[in-house]
Enzyme design. Sequence first.
Site, PDB file in Angstrom:
ATOM      1  N   ASP A  49       0.870  -1.171   0.000  1.00 27.00           N
ATOM      2  CA  ASP A  49       0.000   0.000   0.000  1.00 27.00           C
ATOM      3  C   ASP A  49       0.905   1.219   0.000  1.00 27.00           C
ATOM      4  O   ASP A  49       1.612   1.467   0.989  1.00 27.00           O
ATOM      5  CB  ASP A  49      -0.906  -0.016   1.242  1.00 27.00           C
ATOM      6  CG  ASP A  49      -1.821   1.199   1.308  1.00 27.00           C
ATOM      7  OD1 ASP A  49      -1.569   2.199   0.597  1.00 27.00           O
ATOM      8  OD2 ASP A  49      -2.787   1.160   2.091  1.00 27.00           O
ATOM      9  N   VAL A  50       0.889   1.978  -1.081  1.00 23.63           N
ATOM     10  CA  VAL A  50       1.864   3.067  -1.208  1.00 23.63           C
ATOM     11  C   VAL A  50       1.595   4.206  -0.229  1.00 23.63           C
ATOM     12  O   VAL A  50       2.457   5.064  -0.035  1.00 23.63           O
ATOM     13  CB  VAL A  50       1.933   3.616  -2.658  1.00 23.63           C
ATOM     14  CG1 VAL A  50       2.270   2.510  -3.638  1.00 23.63           C
ATOM     15  CG2 VAL A  50       0.659   4.338  -3.063  1.00 23.63           C
ATOM     16  N   ASN A 109       3.278   3.249 -10.485  1.00 19.99           N
ATOM     17  CA  ASN A 109       2.054   3.246 -11.288  1.00 19.99           C
ATOM     18  C   ASN A 109       0.794   3.492 -10.457  1.00 19.99           C
ATOM     19  O   ASN A 109      -0.163   4.088 -10.965  1.00 19.99           O
ATOM     20  CB  ASN A 109       1.943   1.899 -12.015  1.00 19.99           C
ATOM     21  CG  ASN A 109       0.554   1.662 -12.562  1.00 19.99           C
ATOM     22  OD1 ASN A 109       0.197   2.182 -13.624  1.00 19.99           O
ATOM     23  ND2 ASN A 109      -0.274   0.913 -11.838  1.00 19.99           N
ATOM     24  N   TYR A 124      -6.427  15.851  -8.991  1.00 17.73           N
ATOM     25  CA  TYR A 124      -5.627  14.940  -9.823  1.00 17.73           C
ATOM     26  C   TYR A 124      -4.542  15.711 -10.564  1.00 17.73           C
ATOM     27  O   TYR A 124      -3.370  15.325 -10.582  1.00 17.73           O
ATOM     28  CB  TYR A 124      -6.548  14.226 -10.812  1.00 17.73           C
ATOM     29  CG  TYR A 124      -5.867  13.172 -11.646  1.00 17.73           C
ATOM     30  CD1 TYR A 124      -5.564  11.920 -11.116  1.00 17.73           C
ATOM     31  CD2 TYR A 124      -5.544  13.420 -12.979  1.00 17.73           C
ATOM     32  CE1 TYR A 124      -4.949  10.944 -11.899  1.00 17.73           C
ATOM     33  CE2 TYR A 124      -4.933  12.450 -13.759  1.00 17.73           C
ATOM     34  CZ  TYR A 124      -4.637  11.211 -13.211  1.00 17.73           C
ATOM     35  OH  TYR A 124      -4.022  10.255 -13.985  1.00 17.73           O
ATOM     36  N   LYS A 137      -0.404  15.212 -10.055  1.00 18.41           N
ATOM     37  CA  LYS A 137       0.505  14.731 -11.109  1.00 18.41           C
ATOM     38  C   LYS A 137       1.547  15.802 -11.454  1.00 18.41           C
ATOM     39  O   LYS A 137       2.678  15.475 -11.821  1.00 18.41           O
ATOM     40  CB  LYS A 137      -0.285  14.301 -12.342  1.00 18.41           C
ATOM     41  CG  LYS A 137      -1.196  13.086 -12.100  1.00 18.41           C
ATOM     42  CD  LYS A 137      -0.427  11.828 -11.719  1.00 18.41           C
ATOM     43  CE  LYS A 137      -1.315  10.591 -11.659  1.00 18.41           C
ATOM     44  NZ  LYS A 137      -0.597   9.363 -11.293  1.00 18.41           N
TER      45      LYS A 137
HETATM   46  N1  LIG Z   1      -6.256   5.405 -17.446  1.00 20.85           N
HETATM   47  C1  LIG Z   1      -5.833   6.553 -17.968  1.00 20.85           C
HETATM   48  O1  LIG Z   1      -6.409   7.051 -18.944  1.00 20.85           O
HETATM   49  C2  LIG Z   1      -4.618   7.257 -17.390  1.00 20.85           C
HETATM   50  C3  LIG Z   1      -4.196   8.426 -18.027  1.00 20.85           C
HETATM   51  C4  LIG Z   1      -3.063   9.080 -17.528  1.00 20.85           C
HETATM   52  C5  LIG Z   1      -2.408   8.577 -16.430  1.00 20.85           C
HETATM   53  N2  LIG Z   1      -2.846   7.437 -15.814  1.00 20.85           N
HETATM   54  C6  LIG Z   1      -2.115   6.966 -14.633  1.00 20.85           C
HETATM   55  O2  LIG Z   1      -1.714   5.628 -14.834  1.00 20.85           O
HETATM   56  C7  LIG Z   1      -1.683   4.932 -13.574  1.00 20.85           C
HETATM   57  C8  LIG Z   1      -2.532   3.672 -13.657  1.00 20.85           C
HETATM   58  O3  LIG Z   1      -3.850   4.071 -14.024  1.00 20.85           O
HETATM   59  P1  LIG Z   1      -5.012   3.027 -14.366  1.00 20.85           P
HETATM   60  O4  LIG Z   1      -5.829   3.664 -15.417  1.00 20.85           O
HETATM   61  O5  LIG Z   1      -4.476   1.677 -14.560  1.00 20.85           O
HETATM   62  O6  LIG Z   1      -5.853   3.102 -12.993  1.00 20.85           O
HETATM   63  P2  LIG Z   1      -6.832   2.027 -12.305  1.00 20.85           P
HETATM   64  O7  LIG Z   1      -7.379   1.109 -13.301  1.00 20.85           O
HETATM   65  O8  LIG Z   1      -7.751   2.833 -11.467  1.00 20.85           O
HETATM   66  O9  LIG Z   1      -5.810   1.212 -11.355  1.00 20.85           O
HETATM   67  C9  LIG Z   1      -5.184   1.888 -10.305  1.00 20.85           C
HETATM   68  C10 LIG Z   1      -4.270   0.928  -9.597  1.00 20.85           C
HETATM   69  O10 LIG Z   1      -3.646   1.651  -8.509  1.00 20.85           O
HETATM   70  C11 LIG Z   1      -3.845   0.878  -7.334  1.00 20.85           C
HETATM   71  N3  LIG Z   1      -3.824   1.680  -6.119  1.00 20.85           N
HETATM   72  C12 LIG Z   1      -4.603   2.719  -5.772  1.00 20.85           C
HETATM   73  N4  LIG Z   1      -4.267   3.156  -4.554  1.00 20.85           N
HETATM   74  C13 LIG Z   1      -3.239   2.381  -4.114  1.00 20.85           C
HETATM   75  C14 LIG Z   1      -2.453   2.325  -2.949  1.00 20.85           C
HETATM   76  N5  LIG Z   1      -2.674   3.162  -1.927  1.00 20.85           N
HETATM   77  N6  LIG Z   1      -1.463   1.409  -2.861  1.00 20.85           N
HETATM   78  C15 LIG Z   1      -1.238   0.554  -3.878  1.00 20.85           C
HETATM   79  N7  LIG Z   1      -1.965   0.523  -5.005  1.00 20.85           N
HETATM   80  C16 LIG Z   1      -2.952   1.431  -5.115  1.00 20.85           C
HETATM   81  C17 LIG Z   1      -5.187   0.190  -7.532  1.00 20.85           C
HETATM   82  O11 LIG Z   1      -5.333  -0.871  -6.614  1.00 20.85           O
HETATM   83  P3  LIG Z   1      -6.796  -1.408  -6.108  1.00 20.85           P
HETATM   84  O12 LIG Z   1      -7.245  -2.415  -7.129  1.00 20.85           O
HETATM   85  O13 LIG Z   1      -6.519  -1.986  -4.768  1.00 20.85           O
HETATM   86  O14 LIG Z   1      -7.716  -0.213  -6.055  1.00 20.85           O
HETATM   87  C18 LIG Z   1      -5.007  -0.253  -8.977  1.00 20.85           C
HETATM   88  O15 LIG Z   1      -4.189  -1.393  -9.040  1.00 20.85           O
HETATM   89  C19 LIG Z   1      -2.195   5.923 -12.533  1.00 20.85           C
HETATM   90  O16 LIG Z   1      -1.118   6.530 -11.863  1.00 20.85           O
HETATM   91  C20 LIG Z   1      -2.937   6.952 -13.368  1.00 20.85           C
HETATM   92  O17 LIG Z   1      -3.003   8.210 -12.745  1.00 20.85           O
HETATM   93  C21 LIG Z   1      -3.952   6.767 -16.267  1.00 20.85           C
END
Ligand SMILES: NC(=O)c1ccc[n+]([C@@H]2O[C@H](COP(=O)([O-])OP(=O)(O)OC[C@H]3O[C@@H](n4cnc5c(N)ncnc54)[C@H](OP(=O)(O)O)[C@@H]3O)[C@@H](O)[C@H]2O)c1
Length: 241
Positions: free
Chosen positions: A68-69, A95, A164, A168
Amino acid sequence: MPYHSTMTSESRVALVTGGNRGIGFEICRQLAQTGVDVLLGARDLNKAKDAADLLAAEGISVTYRALDVTSAESVKDAVAGIERDKGRLEILINNAGVFLDKDGTAETIDLDRVRRTMETNVYGPILICQAVVPMMKKQGYGRIVNLASELASLTDMEGLYPAYRMSKTALNAYTRVLAQELSGTGILVNSMCPGWVKTEMGGPNAIREIEDSADTAIWLASLPDDGPNGGFFKDREPLPW
Ligand SMILES: NC(=O)c1ccc[n+]([C@@H]2O[C@H](COP(=O)([O-])OP(=O)(O)OC[C@H]3O[C@@H](n4cnc5c(N)ncnc54)[C@H](OP(=O)(O)O)[C@@H]3O)[C@@H](O)[C@H]2O)c1
């Protein structure tokens, strides 16, 4: 003995936070496919195991850990476990992230939501970097990849999503400062945007498939020693700050 320039990718160890789903899961899959020894981190150990099992069913082997980060203790335990079991860590992919302000404006945003966003998106990566950089310095090698977003660009702040965006942008600032401080140590620190991706965070209207979201992370994780440091990239190209 520093082993960076002679190391093969087969021998590298990588930690991916939030590796149980979405982009993090895909990064784990693709890193492991290149022969990297992947540690899939997830805040819920059962979710970590389920994700590792899914990859195993595809013939892809990763190990997993509870991480847990937002918890200093969890970060400390995870990194101590890596030091004990692997003795080293070459790649860190920060990530894990949250997007908590689907509604709310800069004028009205609830400060608690800003704080919770910062805990995961900024303080988490800082904690982990602080825990792993000493190991990377000893190795004389490290690749740190921070998952930021185009929404972090100060040149493109169009309003909405204030918590958000601010988180970032702060992560990008940390990338720059850390990269400068570590210059010449063999550790490269970069930020990236994966594009707008069809994950739980990105939603179903996103334009990029998950399978296409990991390429820049894999590239930054395997940069040569003279690769960029302190940059911000999307599709392997620089993004404006
Ligand atoms: N999707 C996009 O369009 C997009 C665009 C730009 C940037 N990003 C960035 O890319 C990264 C991944 O995004 P995603 O779209 O894959 O998001 P996602 O589907 O919401 O997945 C988020 C991940 O982060 C984990 N997480 C959240 N809080 C945490 C904590 N306290 N400790 C450890 N793990 C934690 C979640 O775990 P749980 O399953 O336990 O909740 C999940 O595995 C993020 O940093 C996001 O800001 C995404």
